[in-house]
Design a protein around this motif. Structure first.
Motif, short mmCIF file in Angstrom:
data_model
loop_
_atom_site.label_atom_id
_atom_site.label_comp_id
_atom_site.label_asym_id
_atom_site.label_seq_id
_atom_site.Cartn_x
_atom_site.Cartn_y
_atom_site.Cartn_z
N ARG C 27 40.19 0.29 -25.67
CA ARG C 27 40.99 0.93 -24.63
C ARG C 27 42.31 0.24 -24.37
N VAL C 28 42.45 -0.99 -24.79
CA VAL C 28 43.69 -1.70 -24.47
C VAL C 28 44.58 -1.76 -25.71
N ALA C 29 45.83 -2.06 -25.51
CA ALA C 29 46.78 -2.16 -26.62
C ALA C 29 46.41 -3.36 -27.50
N TRP C 31 48.10 -5.70 -28.69
CA TRP C 31 48.73 -6.94 -28.21
C TRP C 31 47.88 -7.57 -27.11
N VAL C 32 47.20 -6.76 -26.35
CA VAL C 32 46.33 -7.26 -25.28
C VAL C 32 44.98 -7.68 -25.86
N LEU C 35 44.58 -11.26 -26.75
CA LEU C 35 44.26 -12.32 -25.78
C LEU C 35 42.89 -12.92 -26.08
N SER C 68 50.55 -14.33 -20.15
CA SER C 68 49.16 -14.17 -20.59
C SER C 68 48.22 -14.08 -19.39
N MET C 70 48.95 -12.92 -16.35
CA MET C 70 49.07 -11.59 -15.73
C MET C 70 48.37 -10.53 -16.57
N ALA C 71 48.53 -10.63 -17.88
CA ALA C 71 47.91 -9.64 -18.76
C ALA C 71 46.39 -9.72 -18.67
N ASP C 74 45.23 -8.18 -15.23
CA ASP C 74 45.29 -6.71 -15.22
C ASP C 74 44.13 -6.14 -16.04
N THR C 75 43.89 -6.73 -17.18
CA THR C 75 42.84 -6.25 -18.07
C THR C 75 41.46 -6.46 -17.45
N THR C 92 45.26 3.93 -13.88
CA THR C 92 46.55 3.33 -14.16
C THR C 92 46.87 2.31 -13.06
N THR C 93 47.48 1.22 -13.46
CA THR C 93 47.87 0.20 -12.48
C THR C 93 49.01 0.72 -11.63
N LEU C 96 50.64 -4.76 -9.26
CA LEU C 96 49.90 -6.01 -9.43
C LEU C 96 50.80 -7.16 -9.00
#
Lengths: 153, 153, 153, 153
Positions: C27-29, C31-32, C35, C68, C70-71, C74-75, C92-93, C96
């Protein structure tokens, strides 16, 4: 250097509730004193205040206004930081972010009990202090949540 | 669906300043009315208010208290959203984040001029509205900056 | 109506950790996903994740970069909300806010252990969810604190 | 003393774009460098960056992920502050609040143009800097808005 440490009261120190209560008349603006906040409990870095849901803080929609909640949160944090410092020192709010989760019902014609405001220092650095504040309704449910940064002057 | 659009006044519509001013007594809590905010200008989605730096809003440190600034910011946004909606509709603040950049000096014994509060709708969605608020000191310098989310009920 | 309630898993329901972990790739990009967050624990409305302090997340100052953190925050909240909803739903956020209390040291050449990310739903309304996230360093000290609002779509 | 002033470049100074661009590889974590931000314009206290809407930053819902937007906002502010200081100096993010106003559509299989990131210093004090960041979609509409506080070390 936000990550150095300010001398602080030991975690088990006794906090003078009357001295904290006095800050609410001596150090804050009269308009804020009019919130009639009452110190219920305090330990170094944490205070619990009562916030009366008085008619002049209730808006036409029948709920305690957000402005009073933010004002109480900000004020409570001054007391929480003072309780950890072992007394009031000059400080200034850098930022305060409040989320409103649930309305606190109130009457525009008579008193409607009290909300509770719990302010907690999350970190006391040398020049910056971080904290969070919870505002609970009469049933103890979380009504508002705030986080804040203060600069110690 | 925060990204749908609410019917709004055209950008060049004339806004009734007296109707906005009336919201400051009719819709807000009496404690907030006591800020004595005055509507100076308005267009759909943007309002400019005067915030008197009155003694009872000034704390012992000789500056306009942050609580008054946050209260003014929140209140100004209600007017900005109302100006874009073409009139007041029930809404509630979801969150408000304020940064304090510069103190606004004031006296605890006499009036100290006025600050200016500029509130702007950044996006008016179907159920959520986003905005920002600038608070300027008497010299026009940015003293506080806030961003906020409202839920349209 | 932010204050109505969304059907949610009972507080003692068992949460499928593998299903939550799968969200981190499905579900996440990408790039995320990079992590490399790892689900350690979950109950309805709360998750605990490990965040590796890997070299490519460490900046020249020798600390885990705020981006990182913050990401990850959020995740983690997407997972916490999903755990309370009984599964992923589109969201959707809305906002934050993150405060950085203490640096998490790291090396730009080798792994430096793990931070811990604790995300908690504070209120799950019908259309809005509120939460807070704590990021703890390897010693369990609070390094970052975030609060957030999500819109359920 | 957050309200004192740090020596800063004159408002009409020329900013070295290549030096700012170099910060994006030399000073940030490799994971952040992978955003492929590109400096488009800069003047003291303000920078404009391009943020490619690349497939690995797009999540399953077909939009640029919020994590990339927050990371770009934070990074852009480092450049804006550096442009005002006349060069990079050590600093750390104290807090960053981001509101997401409008999704930026993207493809998970190919490039989808660029977003624009505008970061502006609102106040550069002696120890604290305040700023705001706008993220605009390809059509120039405001997609995200952030405010932030930095500590100058």
């Amino acid at each position: 250097m936000p990550h150095a440490t300010t001398p602080a009261a030991p975690a088990d120190a006794t906090v003078d509730l009357a001295a904290l209560q006095a800050l609410l008349t001596d150090r804050v603006a009269p308009w804020v004193t009019a919130l009639n906040l009452r110190v219920l409990e305090a330990r170094p870095g944490e205070v619990v205040l009562a916030l009366p849901v008085a008619p002049h803080h209730v808006h036409g929609g029948g709920v305690l206004c957000g402005q009073s909640i933010m004002a109480a949160a900000d004020t409570a944090m001054v007391l929480a930081i003072s309780s950890q410092l072992g007394g009031f020192k000059p400080m200034t709010t850098v930022q305060l972010q409040t989320s409103f989760l649930r309305p606190i019902p109130g009457s525009t014609t008579g008193d409607s009990g009290e909300a509770r405001v719990v302010a907690r220092v999350l970190r006391l650095g040398k020049s910056l202090a971080f904290g969070e504040i919870e505002v609970l309704d009469a049933a103890g449910r979380l009504a508002a949540h705030a986080t804040t940064t203060y600069a110690l002057l």
